[in-house]
Structure formats: structure tokens, C-alpha cells
Write a protein that holds these residues in place. Sequence first.
Motif, mmCIF file in Angstrom:
data_model
loop_
_atom_site.group_PDB
_atom_site.id
_atom_site.type_symbol
_atom_site.label_atom_id
_atom_site.label_comp_id
_atom_site.label_asym_id
_atom_site.label_seq_id
_atom_site.Cartn_x
_atom_site.Cartn_y
_atom_site.Cartn_z
ATOM 1 N N LEU A 219 -37.293 -51.299 -3.051
ATOM 2 C CA LEU A 219 -38.194 -50.778 -4.077
ATOM 3 C C LEU A 219 -39.473 -50.270 -3.413
ATOM 4 C CD1 LEU A 219 -38.792 -50.562 -7.189
ATOM 5 C CD2 LEU A 219 -39.932 -52.785 -6.968
ATOM 6 N N LEU A 220 -39.896 -49.064 -3.798
ATOM 7 C CA LEU A 220 -41.133 -48.485 -3.285
ATOM 8 C C LEU A 220 -42.288 -48.872 -4.205
ATOM 9 C CD1 LEU A 220 -39.615 -44.996 -2.599
ATOM 10 C CD2 LEU A 220 -40.638 -46.446 -0.831
ATOM 11 N N HIS B 274 -32.801 -56.317 -4.856
ATOM 12 C CA HIS B 274 -31.754 -55.740 -5.708
ATOM 13 C C HIS B 274 -32.447 -55.311 -6.998
ATOM 14 C CE1 HIS B 274 -27.709 -56.386 -8.017
ATOM 15 N NE2 HIS B 274 -27.957 -55.099 -7.809
ATOM 16 N N PHE B 275 -32.521 -54.012 -7.243
ATOM 17 C CA PHE B 275 -33.358 -53.504 -8.331
ATOM 18 C C PHE B 275 -32.561 -52.597 -9.272
ATOM 19 C CE2 PHE B 275 -35.940 -54.345 -4.598
ATOM 20 C CZ PHE B 275 -36.883 -55.220 -5.116
ATOM 21 N N VAL C 6 -36.638 -53.119 -13.065
ATOM 22 C CA VAL C 6 -37.887 -52.404 -12.814
ATOM 23 C C VAL C 6 -38.315 -51.742 -14.132
ATOM 24 C CG1 VAL C 6 -38.940 -50.577 -11.420
ATOM 25 C CG2 VAL C 6 -37.144 -52.001 -10.442
ATOM 26 N N PRO C 7 -39.610 -51.831 -14.509
ATOM 27 C CA PRO C 7 -40.006 -51.308 -15.821
ATOM 28 C C PRO C 7 -40.063 -49.782 -15.909
ATOM 29 C CG PRO C 7 -41.909 -52.202 -14.657
ATOM 30 C CD PRO C 7 -40.720 -52.507 -13.816
ATOM 31 N N SER D 33 -34.080 -41.928 -8.429
ATOM 32 C CA SER D 33 -32.988 -42.791 -8.901
ATOM 33 C C SER D 33 -32.187 -42.058 -9.977
ATOM 34 C CB SER D 33 -33.541 -44.108 -9.465
ATOM 35 O OG SER D 33 -34.201 -43.888 -10.698
ATOM 36 N N SER D 34 -32.355 -40.740 -10.054
ATOM 37 C CA SER D 34 -31.668 -39.973 -11.094
ATOM 38 C C SER D 34 -30.439 -39.267 -10.510
ATOM 39 C CB SER D 34 -32.618 -38.925 -11.676
ATOM 40 O OG SER D 34 -32.760 -37.860 -10.765
ATOM 41 N N ASP D 35 -29.776 -38.494 -11.341
ATOM 42 C CA ASP D 35 -28.698 -37.638 -10.870
ATOM 43 C C ASP D 35 -29.286 -36.645 -9.882
ATOM 44 O OD1 ASP D 35 -26.766 -38.787 -12.476
ATOM 45 O OD2 ASP D 35 -27.171 -37.420 -14.157
#
Length: 196
Positions: free
Chosen positions: A37-38, A25-26, A194-195, A154-156
Motif C-alpha cells: 500500500l502506498l 494484504h489490501f 482500504v477506504p 488499482s483499476s482496469d
Amino acid sequence: MDQPEELDSAIFEYLRADSLLVDGHFAFRSGRHSTALLDRDRLLADPTAASRMGYALAKQFFTAHIETVAAPSIWGAGLAQWVAYFLEPRANVVYATPRNGVPTIAGNLHDLISGRRVLLIDNLVISGETIARFAKLLEEHDGEVIGLGTLWSSSDPVLAGHQLFGLLNAGIAAYTTDVCPRCMGTDSTDPTVVPY
Ligand SMILES: [Zn+2]
């Protein structure tokens, strides 16, 4: 959501087997969550996997008459080579050169941008700021931005007015928190931040 194609399922198997993809869960800087997560550092380390993903990305744009593939980052540059290689006819490749931390286009590359049909490729799109800024830069150089492509985003899905295609997004969704299954479930857990 589209079913991942056969090629994509093979990619997912490979990514899991080599721990390039881990479940959990990220939470990303974009505010979106995912259930996997990759490993962005090792994702393109294997040329066989990189070429397969490059082919799959190129396939999305086979009929788009792309003349130039442009990458805003060093990480996107390797992938851009594969994508350009598999386009028919093969496209040219342009990389951004960072100058004082800002991506710029070297002067002797302007001919490959101006009046050309350009596809932007980056390895991962997280907030979308980098690729959106790069799309604007290419347009300032009179390039015609045809599309944006990445391995995962992970963006729009629309950035700077352009549709973004994320190859692995069909299997790894980037959820807004109100629909994140790990947040909503009865066994909900706090996400790992995630950073990036
Ligand atoms: Zn969540």
C-alpha cells in the motif's frame, strides 16, 4: 509483466525506506487486491522523489508529442507539473476546477485543450471513475486524449477506451481476487480494507 527499470527500483527503495510503501494484504474499492500500500498523502511530499517519478512518467510519453498535460485532481496537479516539465518540448498544464463537486475546465484554458494532444495525469487511480470522466470532459472540449498516466492504479488497465500506464504497477500489482497471491496462498489472510 515488465521488469521495473533501474530508476523504478531506486524509487521502490526510497518508498520503502521512508515507509511510503508498506507490505501487507489490501483490498481497494475497485475490488482489486495488492500486497503493498502506498501512502497517498505523503507520496508527493518530497520534491526529489516527485521529480524522479514525474520524469519516469514523462519518459513513457517522450515520443507521443504531448502538448498539454491535464490533471483531474489537486493531487494529480503537482505531479502533472513535473511530467510537463520533462517533456520535450515542455507541455502546458491544465487542472480541473471543482464546481459543485464536479471537475470543470475554466473557460480561459479551452485553447490548451481544443485540438491538442493531451496526456492525463493523476497521482493514483483507484476505481478509475475520476480519470475516465475527465477524459470524456476533455474530449467534449475537442482535446485528443493520447494516454493516461499515474503513479499506481488499482483499476482496469483500459479506461474510457484509453490505455492507463501505472508507473509503480510493475512492482506493485493490482490483482483481481482470483489471482491475488495473499488470497490464494496456504497462509491466506483477510485483506485490510482500504477506504478508497
Ligand atoms: Zn487478496
